[in-house]
Design an enzyme around this catalytic site. Structure first.
Site, PDB file in Angstrom:
ATOM      1  N   GLY A 164       2.045  -9.581   2.908  1.00 32.69           N
ATOM      2  CA  GLY A 164       0.674  -9.348   3.193  1.00 32.69           C
ATOM      3  C   GLY A 164       0.598  -8.700   4.626  1.00 32.69           C
ATOM      4  O   GLY A 164      -0.411  -8.245   5.049  1.00 32.69           O
ATOM      5  N   GLU A 199       0.202   5.166   2.413  1.00 30.23           N
ATOM      6  CA  GLU A 199      -0.378   5.202   0.933  1.00 30.23           C
ATOM      7  C   GLU A 199      -1.868   5.598   0.869  1.00 30.23           C
ATOM      8  O   GLU A 199      -2.406   5.092   1.954  1.00 30.23           O
ATOM      9  CB  GLU A 199      -0.032   3.837   0.623  1.00 30.23           C
ATOM     10  CG  GLU A 199       1.193   3.711  -0.407  1.00 30.23           C
ATOM     11  CD  GLU A 199       1.423   2.456  -1.032  1.00 30.23           C
ATOM     12  OE1 GLU A 199       0.392   1.548  -1.145  1.00 30.23           O
ATOM     13  OE2 GLU A 199       2.450   2.277  -1.878  1.00 30.23           O
ATOM     14  N   HIS A 207      -4.361  -6.562  -8.409  1.00 33.37           N
ATOM     15  CA  HIS A 207      -3.099  -6.616  -8.402  1.00 33.37           C
ATOM     16  C   HIS A 207      -2.579  -7.311  -9.604  1.00 33.37           C
ATOM     17  O   HIS A 207      -2.703  -8.212 -10.039  1.00 33.37           O
ATOM     18  CB  HIS A 207      -2.875  -7.388  -7.229  1.00 33.37           C
ATOM     19  CG  HIS A 207      -1.347  -7.842  -7.026  1.00 33.37           C
ATOM     20  ND1 HIS A 207      -0.448  -7.719  -5.936  1.00 33.37           N
ATOM     21  CD2 HIS A 207      -0.373  -8.379  -7.782  1.00 33.37           C
ATOM     22  CE1 HIS A 207       0.812  -7.775  -5.992  1.00 33.37           C
ATOM     23  NE2 HIS A 207       1.025  -8.550  -7.089  1.00 33.37           N
ATOM     24  N   LYS A 236      -1.906 -13.580  -1.625  1.00 31.24           N
ATOM     25  CA  LYS A 236      -2.334 -14.287  -2.956  1.00 31.24           C
ATOM     26  C   LYS A 236      -2.830 -15.773  -2.735  1.00 31.24           C
ATOM     27  O   LYS A 236      -2.144 -16.360  -2.337  1.00 31.24           O
ATOM     28  CB  LYS A 236      -1.165 -14.260  -4.120  1.00 31.24           C
ATOM     29  CG  LYS A 236      -0.635 -12.814  -4.341  1.00 31.24           C
ATOM     30  CD  LYS A 236       0.515 -12.835  -5.019  1.00 31.24           C
ATOM     31  CE  LYS A 236       1.108 -11.508  -5.128  1.00 31.24           C
ATOM     32  NZ  LYS A 236       2.453 -11.211  -5.282  1.00 31.24           N
ATOM     33  N   GLU A 273       5.590  -4.963  -8.961  1.00 30.76           N
ATOM     34  CA  GLU A 273       4.183  -5.223  -8.600  1.00 30.76           C
ATOM     35  C   GLU A 273       3.478  -3.683  -8.663  1.00 30.76           C
ATOM     36  O   GLU A 273       3.845  -2.699  -8.153  1.00 30.76           O
ATOM     37  CB  GLU A 273       3.904  -5.520  -7.083  1.00 30.76           C
ATOM     38  CG  GLU A 273       4.541  -7.049  -7.032  1.00 30.76           C
ATOM     39  CD  GLU A 273       4.349  -7.795  -5.691  1.00 30.76           C
ATOM     40  OE1 GLU A 273       4.017  -8.867  -5.619  1.00 30.76           O
ATOM     41  OE2 GLU A 273       3.985  -7.050  -4.723  1.00 30.76           O
ATOM     42  N   GLU A 285       5.570  -2.270  -4.985  1.00 33.74           N
ATOM     43  CA  GLU A 285       6.863  -2.777  -4.433  1.00 33.74           C
ATOM     44  C   GLU A 285       7.667  -3.841  -5.514  1.00 33.74           C
ATOM     45  O   GLU A 285       6.763  -4.030  -6.683  1.00 33.74           O
ATOM     46  CB  GLU A 285       6.485  -3.563  -3.145  1.00 33.74           C
ATOM     47  CG  GLU A 285       6.066  -4.986  -3.454  1.00 33.74           C
ATOM     48  CD  GLU A 285       6.336  -5.805  -2.156  1.00 33.74           C
ATOM     49  OE1 GLU A 285       7.142  -5.615  -1.424  1.00 33.74           O
ATOM     50  OE2 GLU A 285       5.631  -6.571  -2.075  1.00 33.74           O
ATOM     51  N   ASN A 287       9.725  -7.312  -5.919  1.00 36.08           N
ATOM     52  CA  ASN A 287      10.431  -8.571  -5.488  1.00 36.08           C
ATOM     53  C   ASN A 287      11.260  -9.000  -5.896  1.00 36.08           C
ATOM     54  O   ASN A 287      11.609  -8.944  -7.269  1.00 36.08           O
ATOM     55  CB  ASN A 287       9.316  -9.620  -5.229  1.00 36.08           C
ATOM     56  CG  ASN A 287       8.078  -9.110  -4.135  1.00 36.08           C
ATOM     57  OD1 ASN A 287       7.065  -9.626  -4.655  1.00 36.08           O
ATOM     58  ND2 ASN A 287       8.544  -8.606  -3.178  1.00 36.08           N
ATOM     59  N   ARG A 289      13.348 -11.540  -6.303  1.00 38.42           N
ATOM     60  CA  ARG A 289      13.407 -12.985  -5.978  1.00 38.42           C
ATOM     61  C   ARG A 289      12.510 -13.627  -7.052  1.00 38.42           C
ATOM     62  O   ARG A 289      11.873 -12.960  -7.697  1.00 38.42           O
ATOM     63  CB  ARG A 289      13.365 -13.307  -4.826  1.00 38.42           C
ATOM     64  CG  ARG A 289      12.022 -12.874  -4.231  1.00 38.42           C
ATOM     65  CD  ARG A 289      11.400 -13.370  -2.911  1.00 38.42           C
ATOM     66  NE  ARG A 289      10.321 -12.519  -2.493  1.00 38.42           N
ATOM     67  CZ  ARG A 289       9.195 -13.095  -2.921  1.00 38.42           C
ATOM     68  NH1 ARG A 289       8.770 -13.859  -3.782  1.00 38.42           N
ATOM     69  NH2 ARG A 289       7.881 -12.290  -2.421  1.00 38.42           N
ATOM     70  N   VAL A 292       6.332 -17.198  -6.013  1.00 37.50           N
ATOM     71  CA  VAL A 292       5.478 -18.254  -5.947  1.00 37.50           C
ATOM     72  C   VAL A 292       4.838 -18.603  -7.364  1.00 37.50           C
ATOM     73  O   VAL A 292       4.798 -19.631  -7.731  1.00 37.50           O
ATOM     74  CB  VAL A 292       4.329 -18.087  -4.610  1.00 37.50           C
ATOM     75  CG1 VAL A 292       3.597 -19.378  -4.651  1.00 37.50           C
ATOM     76  CG2 VAL A 292       5.241 -17.957  -3.554  1.00 37.50           C
TER      77      VAL A 292
HETATM   78  P1  ADP Z   1       3.675  -6.991   0.681  1.00 39.69           P
HETATM   79  O1  ADP Z   1       4.869  -7.011   0.653  1.00 39.69           O
HETATM   80  O2  ADP Z   1       3.206  -7.519   2.244  1.00 39.69           O
HETATM   81  O3  ADP Z   1       3.098  -8.392  -0.248  1.00 39.69           O
HETATM   82  P2  ADP Z   1       2.479  -5.199  -0.952  1.00 39.69           P
HETATM   83  O4  ADP Z   1       2.607  -3.815  -0.735  1.00 39.69           O
HETATM   84  O5  ADP Z   1       3.044  -6.039  -1.973  1.00 39.69           O
HETATM   85  O6  ADP Z   1       2.616  -5.940   0.592  1.00 39.69           O
HETATM   86  O7  ADP Z   1       0.724  -5.401  -0.774  1.00 39.69           O
HETATM   87  C1  ADP Z   1       0.179  -6.634  -0.925  1.00 39.69           C
HETATM   88  C2  ADP Z   1      -1.250  -6.499  -1.133  1.00 39.69           C
HETATM   89  O8  ADP Z   1      -2.082  -5.340  -0.431  1.00 39.69           O
HETATM   90  C3  ADP Z   1      -1.619  -5.812  -2.692  1.00 39.69           C
HETATM   91  O9  ADP Z   1      -1.614  -6.774  -3.636  1.00 39.69           O
HETATM   92  C4  ADP Z   1      -3.041  -4.906  -2.554  1.00 39.69           C
HETATM   93  O10 ADP Z   1      -3.973  -6.240  -2.512  1.00 39.69           O
HETATM   94  C5  ADP Z   1      -2.850  -4.620  -1.157  1.00 39.69           C
HETATM   95  N1  ADP Z   1      -2.279  -3.065  -1.255  1.00 39.69           N
HETATM   96  C6  ADP Z   1      -1.201  -2.920  -1.030  1.00 39.69           C
HETATM   97  N2  ADP Z   1      -1.273  -1.238  -1.020  1.00 39.69           N
HETATM   98  C7  ADP Z   1      -2.388  -1.011  -1.336  1.00 39.69           C
HETATM   99  C8  ADP Z   1      -2.869   0.350  -1.392  1.00 39.69           C
HETATM  100  N3  ADP Z   1      -2.397   1.547  -1.333  1.00 39.69           N
HETATM  101  N4  ADP Z   1      -4.406   0.230  -1.654  1.00 39.69           N
HETATM  102  C9  ADP Z   1      -4.999  -0.913  -1.598  1.00 39.69           C
HETATM  103  N5  ADP Z   1      -4.557  -2.077  -1.499  1.00 39.69           N
HETATM  104  C10 ADP Z   1      -3.111  -2.024  -1.324  1.00 39.69           C
END
Ligand code: ADP
Length: 450
Positions: A164, A199, A207, A236, A273, A285, A287, A289, A292
């Site tokens: 995050g 993005e 999510h 999360k 995800e 993205e 993951n 692995r 959690v």
């Molecule tokens: P990380 O690798 O840091 O976990 P993520 O790309 O998986 O990052 O995103 C983590 C969270 O950030 C997502 O679950 C969502 O809540 C928010 N998020 C990521 N991208 C977007 C987006 N384009 N618009 C809105 N929220 C986003």
């Protein structure tokens, strides 16, 4: 079949992996930092090796010491858990070149999927829907041009980001340059790589992620989805399975996730995800692995994902087909953290004076803490995960309320009352969850903090 596995991690996930190994008759080697001498994983493993000082860079991120420990103790495989080196392609490559099995996908796949910008491009090429935005990393000029085309709000994200962190929202075009420079500097400091991509910001999405698992013989199946929308600062806090998506969208996400896995020749457990809004779902993205929140999937499928990872690494075929994966009931997980909700959730390490863990049918507590355990200040603040399984969502919520009521964690400030406030919130019961839930209800959720 593996005989001896080194666990390159600490905390509850190290304990979790040791449990799976014991059930399979696999010997275990724990590694630990000087701050973790009294940790549960050190006591539970058959053998334990100190790999360095308290700072993660000296120990849990110290590749040479970990590889040496594996060689010296005769471990044929390394399970990296999550965090630390679990998505480090250099570490996976080092294992490969030393003839040690890495419990996870190949270093090449980790490298491809680990860079979030290139993973997105790859998924788009595989026909998986992605959030509109840049094709890979962008310069400031390219970013400005893109914002003119897709409009604001946009999100600037670090290619190497995770947990995050490394994200910036831009609400108007004139803020872009400043935010871009700040994001790059932040990414450089946090991840050692300053590449960023852009993005469209999806407002308050859900999510939803799909668990996949593949063996070395090309078979890939999905184990259903998890909703992880209850987040604080993009991290999360509560996870559940299944989500409340309709069956058509759910099936489309499963198909996309399996297609994504097949496209890269994925081996082991991984997660695709997505974020979901009224229009549809978009890949964010992968993951590469164990995650959690994997226990909620285990609860509804009856499978042991870590066990499957270990047998796949040992060269076994997946022990089930897609048709044999059955989904039963509903599972919820809450993350219990040593953090202080009254003070912006700042980490609150210290001694656990009293711990009582709830029990009963369908109640699970994955943790490494015990009464008198000292939570060290050097690592993340998660001290346990409480997981419940019910007949349906309402039943699971009732069970979680009862389990949280019974849980006692004393000695360090923690988020126990905050978690209770989330689970007992009427909107949570109604299923009105999205990534804005905590922020929207924050005042009420903090009301019971004493
Ligand atoms: P990380 O690798 O840091 O976990 P993520 O790309 O998986 O990052 O995103 C983590 C969270 O950030 C997502 O679950 C969502 O809540 C928010 N998020 C990521 N991208 C977007 C987006 N384009 N618009 C809105 N929220 C986003």
């Amino acid at each position: 079949m593996l005989h001896r596995v080194l666990i390159a991690n600490r905390g509850e996930i190290a304990v979790r992996i040791i449990r799976a190994c014991k059930q399979m008759g696999i010997e275990t080697v724990a590694v630990y930092s000087t701050a973790d001498r009294d940790s549960l994983h050190v006591h539970l493993a058959d053998e334990a090796v100190c790999i360095g000082g308290a700072a993660a860079t000296d120990s849990y991120l110290n590749m040479e010491n970990i590889i040496s420990a594996a060689i010296n103790t005769g471990a044929e495989a390394i399970h990296p858990g999550f965090g630390f080196l679990s998505e480090n392609s250099r570490f996976a490559a080092l294992c490969e070149s030393c003839g040690i099995l890495f419990v996870g996908p190949s270093s090449t796949v980790i490298e491809k999927m680990g860079d979030k910008a290139s993973a997105k491009a790859l998924m788009k090429a595989a026909g998986v829907p992605v959030v509109p935005g840049s094709e890979g990393e962008v310069s400031v000029e390219e970013g400005i041009r893109l914002v003119e085309t897709i409009g604001t709000p946009v999100l600037i994200k670090a290619s190497a980001g995770g947990g995050g962190r490394g994200m910036r929202v831009v609400n108007s075009a004139d803020q872009f340059t400043k935010a871009y420079q700040a994001a790059r500097a932040e990414a450089k400091a946090a991840f050692g790589h300053d590449g960023v991509y852009i993005e469209k910001l999806i407002e308050n999405p859900r999510h939803v992620e799909v668990q996949i698992i593949g063996d070395k013989y090309g078979q890939i199946v999905h184990l259903g989805e998890r909703d992880c929308s209850i987040q604080r600062r993009n991290q999360k806090v509560v996870e559940e399975a299944p989500s409340q998506l309709d069956d058509t969208m759910r099936q489309a996400m499963f198909d996309a996730a399996v297609k994504a896995g097949e496209h890269v020749g994925y081996v082991s457990a991984g997660t695709i995800e997505f974020i979901v809004d009224a229009e549809g779902f978009y890949f964010i993205e992968m993951n590469t692995r164990i995650q959690v929140e994997h226990p909620v999937t285990e609860m509804i499928t009856g499978l042991d994902i870590v066990r499957e990872q270990l047998s796949i690494a040992g060269g076994q075929k997946l022990s089930f087909t897609q048709a044999e994966v059955q989904f039963n009931g509903h599972a919820l997980e809450v993350r219990v953290n040593a953090e202080d909700p009254k003070h912006q959730f700042r980490p609150s390490p210290g001694r656990i004076d009293l711990l009582h863990v709830p029990g009963g049918p369908g109640v699970r507590f994955d943790s490494m803490v015990y009464t008198d355990y000292e939570v060290p200040p050097f690592y993340d603040s998660m001290i346990g995960k409480l997981i419940v399984h019910g007949r349906n969502r309402d039943d699971a919520i009732d069970k979680m309320i009862a389990a949280l009521d019974e849980l006692i964690v004393e000695g360090v400030p923690n988020n126990h009352a905050f978690l209770q406030a989330i689970i007992e919130h009427p909107d949570f019961r109604k299923g009105l969850v999205d990534t804005g839930f905590i922020q929207r209800h924050l005042e009420g959720l903090l009301k019971h903090e004493t």
